[in-house]
Every structure is written in structure tokens, then in C-alpha cells.
Design an enzyme around this catalytic site. Structure first.
Site, short mmCIF file in Angstrom:
data_model
loop_
_atom_site.label_atom_id
_atom_site.label_comp_id
_atom_site.label_asym_id
_atom_site.label_seq_id
_atom_site.Cartn_x
_atom_site.Cartn_y
_atom_site.Cartn_z
N GLU A 199 0.85 -1.19 0.00
CA GLU A 199 0.00 0.00 0.00
C GLU A 199 0.88 1.24 0.00
O GLU A 199 1.99 1.22 0.53
CB GLU A 199 -0.86 0.05 1.28
CG GLU A 199 -1.98 -0.95 1.33
CD GLU A 199 -2.75 -0.89 2.65
OE1 GLU A 199 -3.73 -1.63 2.78
OE2 GLU A 199 -2.37 -0.10 3.55
N ARG A 291 -16.14 -8.86 15.13
CA ARG A 291 -16.43 -9.21 16.52
C ARG A 291 -16.94 -7.98 17.24
O ARG A 291 -16.92 -6.88 16.68
CB ARG A 291 -15.13 -9.64 17.20
CG ARG A 291 -14.10 -8.51 17.14
CD ARG A 291 -12.85 -8.77 17.96
NE ARG A 291 -12.06 -7.56 18.12
CZ ARG A 291 -11.15 -7.14 17.26
NH1 ARG A 291 -10.87 -7.83 16.17
NH2 ARG A 291 -10.49 -6.01 17.47
C1 MV4 Z 1 -1.04 1.90 7.54
C2 MV4 Z 1 -0.50 3.12 7.98
C3 MV4 Z 1 -0.13 4.04 7.03
N1 MV4 Z 1 -0.30 3.75 5.72
N2 MV4 Z 1 -1.18 1.66 6.24
C4 MV4 Z 1 -1.32 -0.22 11.80
C5 MV4 Z 1 -2.27 -1.28 12.25
C6 MV4 Z 1 -2.87 -1.85 11.02
N3 MV4 Z 1 -4.25 -2.12 11.22
C7 MV4 Z 1 -2.64 -0.83 9.97
N4 MV4 Z 1 -1.72 0.13 10.49
C8 MV4 Z 1 -1.29 1.14 9.72
N5 MV4 Z 1 -1.44 0.96 8.39
C9 MV4 Z 1 -0.80 2.57 5.35
N6 MV4 Z 1 -0.93 2.30 4.05
C10 MV4 Z 1 -0.37 3.34 9.35
C11 MV4 Z 1 -0.75 2.34 10.23
C12 MV4 Z 1 -0.53 2.63 11.63
C13 MV4 Z 1 -1.61 2.75 12.51
C14 MV4 Z 1 -2.92 2.58 12.10
C15 MV4 Z 1 -3.96 2.70 12.98
C16 MV4 Z 1 -3.70 3.02 14.31
C17 MV4 Z 1 -2.41 3.20 14.74
C18 MV4 Z 1 -1.36 3.06 13.86
C19 MV4 Z 1 -0.06 3.23 14.32
C20 MV4 Z 1 0.97 3.09 13.44
C21 MV4 Z 1 0.74 2.78 12.10
#
Ligand code: MV4
Length: 519
Positions: A199, A291
């Protein structure tokens, strides 16, 4: 409606589900591991059965045994709570094949959402915006080509992952090949599936999730959003509803996307669509949780909908009976997760006996907890002690109440994250509601304790008169408690280890004869 439901979980969520059942006139069946014989969820239940040794993989995770217990107890349905078997498609299938209703979506739906590449394909077809990237499982060469094409920064993710596991941020092409190798081997060892996708990296994102409810008749509604950006190492710390800086237009668009997502997979039950929202308020589907979530009470607080009761009703085939245009947001709610962890020592777990437990209460306060005074927090399970949820007519009042409730919440004998929350709820950026997923890392010293950046802010935070008073009260209470416990131990018979007639929780559970060797 079901007459009896087995709750395949422990701790606060098992208690939460039992409360819903009791309101609905449904008998409850608990299962417990050897260390949980005297746990709160066992005391809350009408019946309880042992399910194995302390490690969850030898007890709470043994689906076959749990289903056998449900059949033996005559429970028509199983509520999985969160964690353990909640998102295990094979367990849902097993329940179905054994004639027990799984309270949640089908195994097929869970697998479709559990596999992130499949989920992205499904969402793309349903017109739900996904994070720009690939929707196929890729070879190393295909990943390299894609990254060269669009340019870094990118995120390499495991298709079988989720919740931050098996993820790699790549900020320059020279990091790429090492990141691919690491991601693949991590995915292989964690999930037994090394499929990867890529991504575009979303900078400074907020984590906004939409709660949905759907029934078997094809009806689905959303219950608005929760803002969950305040996380530490992918562990949520504080959540609030509604979100900050979410306009009514954005809310409506995200809600419609979440409902479309649910309908696209024939979703039944309660579910959550996680989105990333960037600085320009563009939103992208991330994953769907199939859930009930830890933070569901803040949505209950602002909508008045009992999400767990709704889950049980739709699992029994009843219509949802909710119309989107009749749902509205009332006020503001915030949840602080109180963990048995030492915030001054890099959040190491702090197991032990809870010597004093005096949860907050009063106007606008809800505490969901799986412990009680003199209960033990063990190393075997999630160290969450309580969820402190406050509601106010607006965000300012919800925060005032959270501060007040944190100052009156007393837990002695173990360390908890309460002091960390007390700092957090005085931080200017939190008060302004201007934060993203980098907040704790950038503004709370990474949540590492006073050894680092947090030390300088210690003096201005958490030294209130209320805290000092709470400490004095706690000290006096501890003295009284110690006195009473000593006295009780002197008097108690061997067959009544938890305090016999003085047990404040005792009256909650109608005792049954079926407790297989308990007590
Ligand atoms: C990301 C992102 C930035 N860009 N994807 C972290 C958990 C997982 N569910 C997806 N996550 C992330 N995906 C892209 N393309 C940043 C995160 C992320 C994050 C997301 C939600 C809540 C906290 C976070 C902490 C660090 C990174």
C-alpha cells in the site's frame, strides 16, 4: 430467543455479555481455566464449567471442548466476546456443524475479512475506498516493480496479518529488498502464510472506525464512528466517540461505506470497519473486525443502543428493527483502558493480587471490569483491569468527568496505567482533539515513562489535590482491608475461600448445582 448462552471468554467482556443475557432473561454458562476458578465471570454466571489449564491454547482456545460444554449444558448459542475464538472462522463452522449458534458472522465471512487481499478485492468491488495499493498476492519482483512505479513511502503488509502484525514501512527503495524478506519470513512464522501486498503509506493518519450492525434479513445500519488514534504499539489506550474534526458529511460518507462493506459480504451481527483518515480528510478502508470490540461502550453511550443485546437478537434471527435516520449521536464518550502495567517502566506487565479496588462511579461514569478486590491478575491473559468510560453532553464535559473519575479510581497491589492516563487527559493536543496515530510516540515520550521525555512534564500533570486525597483514602482503605482480610481468614472455613456470606458479588449469580467441582 435463546434460553441459555455459553460465553466462551473471560474477564470484563464475559461479564459484559452475561449482563446483556440477564437483561434478556437468558441463562448464562461460563467456562474457566484452572486459574480462573474464582474469577468474576465465573461468579456472574448461572453455571460454570472448567475448560483446561491456564494457558489459553489449552483451555479458552480449544473450540471442540467449548462446543462440547455448550451441548452438555444445553446452551443453544455461544458468544465468543473478543480475542480467543472470536474471529476464528473454523470455530464458527464447528458451532454450526454441531447445531450450536455462533453469535457472530459465518465462518466464510470471517475468512473473507481475515484475508486482507481478499477483503481489499471485495471492498474495491463494493465501491468502498481502499488504501491505494495492490489487490493481489505479489512475488518479490512484483512488489519491487510496483514500488519503483509509484515510489516510496510504501507499507508492505501480510495478507494474513492485521492489527499491525507483519507490517513493514519502506521509506526508500534501498530498504526495499530487506523489508520484503523480513515481512515474508515474519508472515510465514506468525500466520503460516507468507502472502504479501503493498500500500501507499498514508502520512499522519487517524484511525477512525465505524460500528455496524446487520441482521439476517439484509438490513444493516451504522452507529457512527470511534476515534482510536491514541495507541501505543498497536494497543489502543484511549478511544472517543464521536471523532474529532469529523464533519457530518464525512461521517455520512464513511457510514455509508461501512454499510456497503457489510452488505457486500452478507454480514450478520456487530462488526467494525477500520479506516485511515489522512490530513485532507480522505478516508481509506483498512480492515474489518468481525467481533464486538473492546471499545464498544463509547458507541453505546452516544447512541443508546446496547450492542451486545443487538448481537444476540440478530443471531437468533430477529430483525434489527433500527432505521438509520432514527439513529443519532447524543453527547460525547471517552474510554480509558486501565491495564495492569507499569507506565513508569516501559509498560511491563504488573501481575499480582489487587489489594484495594475502588472503581470510579457517579454521573456519566461506566466501568466494565473483570476483577474485584483481592482478585489476582495473572500473566496468562490480557492485562486489562478495567475500562473506564465517561459520557458528557459535550467533549469538554466527558473529559472533566474522565479526569474526575481517574482521580477517584483506586487500584492497589499492582501497578496500573492510570497515572499515564492522568497525564494524557491534560495534554494540550488531546484537549484540542488535534492528534493522530503518532501522538503517544511524539508527544508522550513514546509512553516510556519518566526516564525520557515524560519526566519534564511530570510536575505539571497528575499531582492534584484529588490524587493526594485518593492516596490517603487508599491507604486508610488498605489498612481496613488488611484488617478485615486477616480477620476473615481466621474465621473462614476451607470450603469458602472467597469470603462466604461477605462476598459482595455473590448475589449476582444464581448458584447452580452444575459447577463441576467448583469451590
Ligand atoms: C497503515 C499506515 C499508514 N499507511 N497503512 C497499523 C495497524 C494496522 N491495522 C494498519 N496500520 C497502519 N497501516 C498505510 N498504508 C499506518 C498504520 C498505523 C496505525 C494505524 C492505525 C492506528 C495506529 C497506527 C499506528 C501506526 C501505524
Amino acid at each position: 430467543m435463546f434460553k441459555k448462552v455459553l460465553i466462551a471468554n473471560r474477564g470484563e467482556i464475559a461479564v459484559r455479555v452475561m449482563r446483556a443475557c440477564r437483561e434478556m432473561g437468558i441463562k448464562t454458562v461460563a467456562v474457566y481455566s484452572d486459574v480462573d476458578r474464582e474469577a468474576l465471570h465465573v461468579r456472574f454466571a448461572d453455571e460454570a464449567y472448567p475448560c483446561g489449564p491456564p494457558p489459553a491454547r489449552e483451555s479458552y482456545l480449544i473450540g471442540k471442548r467449548i462446543v462440547e460444554i455448550a451441548k452438555k449444558a444445553g446452551a443453544e448459542a455461544i458468544h465468543p466476546g473478543y480475542g480467543f475464538l472470536a474471529e476464528n472462522g473454523d470455530f464458527a463452522d464447528l458451532c454450526a456443524s454441531q447445531g450450536v449458534v455462533f453469535i457472530g458472522p459465518s465462518g466464510e465471512v470471517m475468512r473473507a475479512m481475515g484475508d486482507k487481499v481478499t477483503a481489499r478485492q471485495t471492498m474495491e468491488r463494493a465501491g468502498v475506498p481502499i488504501v491505494p495499493g495492490t489487490t493481489e498476492r505479489l512475488t518479490d519482483e512484483a512488489i519491487a516493480r510496483w514500488v519503483t512505479d509509484v515510489g516510496p513511502p510504501v507499507m508492505i503488509k501480510a495478507s494474513a496479518g492485521g492489527g499491525g502484525k507483519g507490517m513493514r514501512l519502506v521509506r526508500s527503495e534501498k530498504e526495499l529488498s530487506a523489508a520484503i524478506a523480513r515481512a515474508r519470513s515474519e508472515a510465514k512464522s506468525s500466520f503460516g502464510d507468507d502472502s504479501l501486498y503493498v500500500e501507499k503509506f498514508v502520512e499522519e493518519p487517524r484511525h477512525i472506525e465505524i460500528q455496524i450492525l446487520a441482521d439476517v434479513h439484509g438490513d444493516a445500519v451504522h452507529l457512527f464512528e470511534r476515534e482510536c488514534s491514541i495507541q501505543r504499539r498497536h494497543q489502543k489506550v484511549i478511544e472517543e466517540a464521536p471523532g474529532n474534526r469529523i464533519t457530518p458529511e464525512l461521517r455520512a460518507k464513511m457510514g455509508e461505506a461501512a454499510v456497503a462493506a457489510a452488505k457486500a459480504v452478507g454480514y450478520v451481527g456487530a462488526g467494525t470497519c477500520e479506516f485511515l483518515v489522512d490530513a485532507r480528510n480522505h478516508f481509506y478502508f483498512l480492515e474489518m473486525n468481525t467481533r464486538v470490540q473492546v471499545e464498544h461502550p463509547i458507541t453505546e453511550a452516544i447512541t443508546g443502543i446496547d450492542i451486545v443485546k443487538a448481537m444476540i437478537r440478530v443471531a437468533a434471527g430477529e430483525p434489527l428493527g433500527l432505521k438509520q435516520d432514527e439513529l443519532a449521536i447524543h453527547g460525547h464518550a471517552i474510554e480509558a483502558r486501565i491495564y495492569a502495567e507499569d507506565p513508569d517502566n516501559n509498560f511491563v506487565p504488573s501481575p499480582g493480587e489487587i489489594l484495594v479496588y475502588r472503581p470510579a462511579a457517579g454521573p456519566g461514569v461506566r466501568v466494565d471490569s473483570g476483577v474485584y478486590q483481592n482478585a489476582r491478575v495473572t500473566v496468562f491473559y490480557d492485562p486489562m483491569v478495567a475500562k473506564l468510560v465517561t459520557w458528557g453532553r459535550d467533549r469538554a464535559e466527558a473529559i472533566e468527568r474522565l479526569r474526575r473519575a481517574l482521580s477517584e479510581f483506586v487500584v492497589k497491589g499492582i501497578k496500573t496505567s492510570i497515572p499515564f492516563h492522568q497525564k494524557l487527559v491534560h495534554h494540550p493536543l488531546f484537549l484540542e482533539g488535534r492528534y493522530d496515530t503518532g501522538f503517544i510516540e511524539q508527544h508522550m515520550g513514546g509512553g516510556k515513562g519518566p526516564g525520557r521525555a515524560a519526566a519534564s512534564s511530570d510536575r505539571s500533570f497528575g499531582r492534584s489535590e484529588e490524587d493526594l486525597e485518593a492516596r490517603r483514602v487508599a491507604f486508610m482503605m488498605a489498612a481496613i482491608v488488611a484488617y478485615r482480610r486477616d480477620k476473615q481468614r481466621g474465621l473462614a472455613s476451607a470450603s469458602a475461600p472467597a469470603g462466604g456470606g461477605q462476598d459482595p458479588w455473590k448475589s449476582f449469580g444464581r448458584r447452580s448445582q452444575m459447577r463441576g467441582g467448583l469451590r
